[in-house]
Motif scaffolding. Structure first.
Motif, PDB file in Angstrom:
ATOM      1  N   PRO A 180      61.706 -43.113  47.190  1.00  9.13           N
ATOM      2  CA  PRO A 180      62.147 -43.368  48.566  1.00  9.13           C
ATOM      3  C   PRO A 180      63.485 -42.676  48.833  1.00  9.13           C
ATOM      4  CG  PRO A 180      61.360 -45.372  47.559  1.00  9.13           C
ATOM      5  CD  PRO A 180      61.428 -44.339  46.466  1.00  9.13           C
ATOM      6  N   LYS A 189      58.166 -39.168  55.532  1.00 11.27           N
ATOM      7  CA  LYS A 189      57.334 -40.263  56.041  1.00 11.27           C
ATOM      8  C   LYS A 189      55.894 -39.817  56.236  1.00 11.27           C
ATOM      9  CE  LYS A 189      60.896 -42.897  58.439  1.00 11.27           C
ATOM     10  NZ  LYS A 189      61.300 -43.439  59.742  1.00 11.27           N
ATOM     11  N   HIS A 232      58.523 -43.448  51.466  1.00 15.37           N
ATOM     12  CA  HIS A 232      59.383 -44.335  52.251  1.00 15.37           C
ATOM     13  C   HIS A 232      60.723 -43.629  52.474  1.00 15.37           C
ATOM     14  CE1 HIS A 232      61.062 -48.037  53.816  1.00 15.37           C
ATOM     15  NE2 HIS A 232      62.150 -47.728  53.126  1.00 15.37           N
ATOM     16  N   ALA A 233      61.114 -43.481  53.726  1.00 16.76           N
ATOM     17  CA  ALA A 233      62.352 -42.774  54.051  1.00 16.76           C
ATOM     18  C   ALA A 233      63.015 -43.425  55.251  1.00 16.76           C
ATOM     19  CB  ALA A 233      62.055 -41.312  54.347  1.00 16.76           C
TER      20      ALA A 233
END
Length: 101
Positions: free
Chosen positions: A28, A51, A56-57
């Motif tokens: 992430p 994304k 996950h960002a």
């Protein structure tokens, strides 16, 4: 200076992460940027690409017209906010993610 001896047709992704095409194995990500920052569009584009590739960002955008506002004006409230959020995110990453050896 970083790219002075680099073939401009072979710029490494570490110099321009928004050009990345292989997102496998990435953890992430978190970053923040000022809305007047010269690299604003690149930061937004990179987070969007992460994304889109199921990484996950998170991106926080602060109202600031200069690069490195958090370091140039550390006394500002937005600088405190940016530093506190970054430190929380970095602490979490250190505790939960690591490079395979």
């Amino acid at each position: 200076m970083y790219l002075r001896n680099t073939d401009k047709t072979k710029v490494p992704i570490y110099a321009a992460p928004a050009r990345c095409t292989d997102f496998s194995g990435l953890p992430p990500a978190y970053t923040f940027v000022g809305d007047g920052e010269p690299f604003f569009a690149e930061a937004v584009r990179y987070i969007h690409k992460l994304k889109k590739n199921n990484i996950h960002a998170e991106l926080d955008i602060y109202h600031s017209n200069i690069h490195a506002f958090d370091m140039m004006y550390p006394e500002l409230e937005i600088s405190h906010q940016a530093a506190e959020k970054f430190n929380r995110q970095f602490t979490y990453a250190k505790e939960h993610f690591f490079a395979e050896q």
